[in-house]
Design an enzyme around this catalytic site. Structure first.
Site, PDB file in Angstrom:
ATOM      1  N   LYS A 111       0.825  -1.209   0.000  1.00 16.75           N
ATOM      2  CA  LYS A 111       0.000   0.000   0.000  1.00 16.75           C
ATOM      3  C   LYS A 111       0.858   1.257   0.000  1.00 16.75           C
ATOM      4  CE  LYS A 111      -4.399  -1.621   1.723  1.00 16.75           C
ATOM      5  NZ  LYS A 111      -5.419  -1.499   2.757  1.00 16.75           N
ATOM      6  N   LYS A 191      -6.699 -11.276  -8.806  1.00 14.98           N
ATOM      7  CA  LYS A 191      -7.773 -11.516  -7.847  1.00 14.98           C
ATOM      8  C   LYS A 191      -8.904 -10.514  -8.091  1.00 14.98           C
ATOM      9  CE  LYS A 191      -8.521 -11.598  -2.884  1.00 14.98           C
ATOM     10  NZ  LYS A 191      -7.985 -11.473  -1.543  1.00 14.98           N
ATOM     11  N   LYS A 194     -12.637  -4.641  -6.343  1.00 11.68           N
ATOM     12  CA  LYS A 194     -13.369  -3.441  -6.722  1.00 11.68           C
ATOM     13  C   LYS A 194     -12.460  -2.502  -7.505  1.00 11.68           C
ATOM     14  CE  LYS A 194     -16.960  -0.736  -6.372  1.00 11.68           C
ATOM     15  NZ  LYS A 194     -16.629   0.590  -5.856  1.00 11.68           N
TER      16      LYS A 194
END
Ligand code: TRP
Length: 330
Positions: A111, A191, A194
């Protein structure tokens, strides 16, 4: 009964990756364990977001989870930020957590790489808040996807460290992986998520889903209808394996693929039929619940209150052990 705890981020509408990879498992496990499921908004604010979207997403997620079968009687579904103990316990855990351990976490590194302009302290501290989530209810069973296993191991480490320093307080939790923890996106390359836009939403209509399935890649060896294929190389087949309930049907489809007995489009049509059998009732329940916002709000209030009670006990115990008990109490 052992305590189960899991959390889910309010990142917008649920997709079938969430459903088959996690939620369906929670729906089953809620009969076996004392279950807490938290909508973790305090985790979600560690990356840039819009406050209006957040408000909406948190509530939509609650509706979505109830629609998927999270049961009012069996599971305490609540909003993390409505229970102050989570943040409070995080702070005490911060004081026993080595910085280097957080810097090494895979999700932090990922991240931090993706959001270079917003590498805030919360992003680094994320696993400590997650440990507090689980341990404040003395959770032992943590059903999560593969990507969260490291955080659960970290939680065990926090519990051990706390217990060693201040006396036995927390159990050692374990991750409970779903049978199919990794549902791929419709393009088959990553994977389902969203943010990647490769998802099938659980509230989408039959037409919308078909528009995504029809052009989706299958085994590249099946160029013509008469070309045989290898089901294990086909992403649509991987969906059949989780969506199609009867193993006999799945075998029939695998055989059809190998022998070119069934075309890719027909295979997708069958998948659509089976999928809609699951999604139609969920969508109906969702729309039904959308008309009962007040009741849902009341349930969330009640659940937050129950969580404040249980977590308040743990906070008292922790403070006592850490020497934070006020002098007037002794
Ligand atoms: N980090 C988890 C995720 O992104 C969400 C989460 C927060 C969680 N707190 C938790 C999961 C506690 C399990 C237990 O999926």
């Amino acid at each position: 009964m052992k305590v189960l705890f899991t959390g889910i981020q309010p990142t917008g509408l649920l997709h079938i990756g969430n459903y088959y990879g996690a939620i369906r498992n929670w729906v089953e496990l809620q009969h076996k364990y004392k279950s807490y499921i938290s909508i973790v908004d305090l985790h979600a604010i560690t990356i840039a977001y819009d406050p209006e979207d957040m408000r909406k997403n948190v509530f939509d997620l609650a509706l979505g989870l109830f629609a998927c079968g999270i049961n009012l009687e069996r599971t305490i579904l609540f909003i993390q930020s409505e229970v102050p103990g989570h943040a409070e316990l995080t702070w005490t855990f911060n004081s026993i957590t080595p910085l280097g351990e957080l810097e090494r976490m895979t999700q932090f590194k990922d991240k931090a790489g993706q959001h270079r302009k917003n590498v805030n302290v919360g992003l680094l501290d994320y696993p400590v808040l997650q440990a507090a989530d689980i341990l404040i209810y003395k959770g032992e069973i943590v059903p999560v996807g593969e990507d969260q296993v490291q955080h659960v191991e970290f939680t065990r480490e926090v519990a051990r460290r706390f217990n060693a320093r201040y006396g036995d307080t927390f159990p050692e939790c374990q991750a409970e992986l779903t049978a199919n923890p990794r549902i791929m996106g419709i393009d088959g390359s990553a994977k389902m998520s969203k943010s990647k836009g490769n998802f099938i939403g659980i509230l989408e209509s039959r037409e919308e889903i078909w528009n995504k399935l029809a052009p989706a890649p299958t085994d590249p060896a099946r160029v013509k209808r008469s070309d045989p294929g290898t089901p294990e190389k086909c992403n649509i087949y991987s969906y059949h394996q989780v969506v199609t309930p009867e193993p006999e049907l799945t075998r029939y489809i695998a055989h059809g693929c190998r022998t070119a007995g069934i075309g890719c489009l027909d295979c997708k049509r069958k998948l659509l039929d089976n999928l809609m059998q699951v999604l139609d009732p969920i969508r109906e329940r969702y729309h039904d619940l959308s008309g009962k916002k007040k009741e849902i709000r009341n349930i969330l209030d009640r659940n937050a209150e129950a969580c404040r009670k249980v977590s308040g006990q743990t906070i008292l115990e922790v403070k006592e052990k850490m020497g934070l008990t006020p002098v007037w109490k002794v």
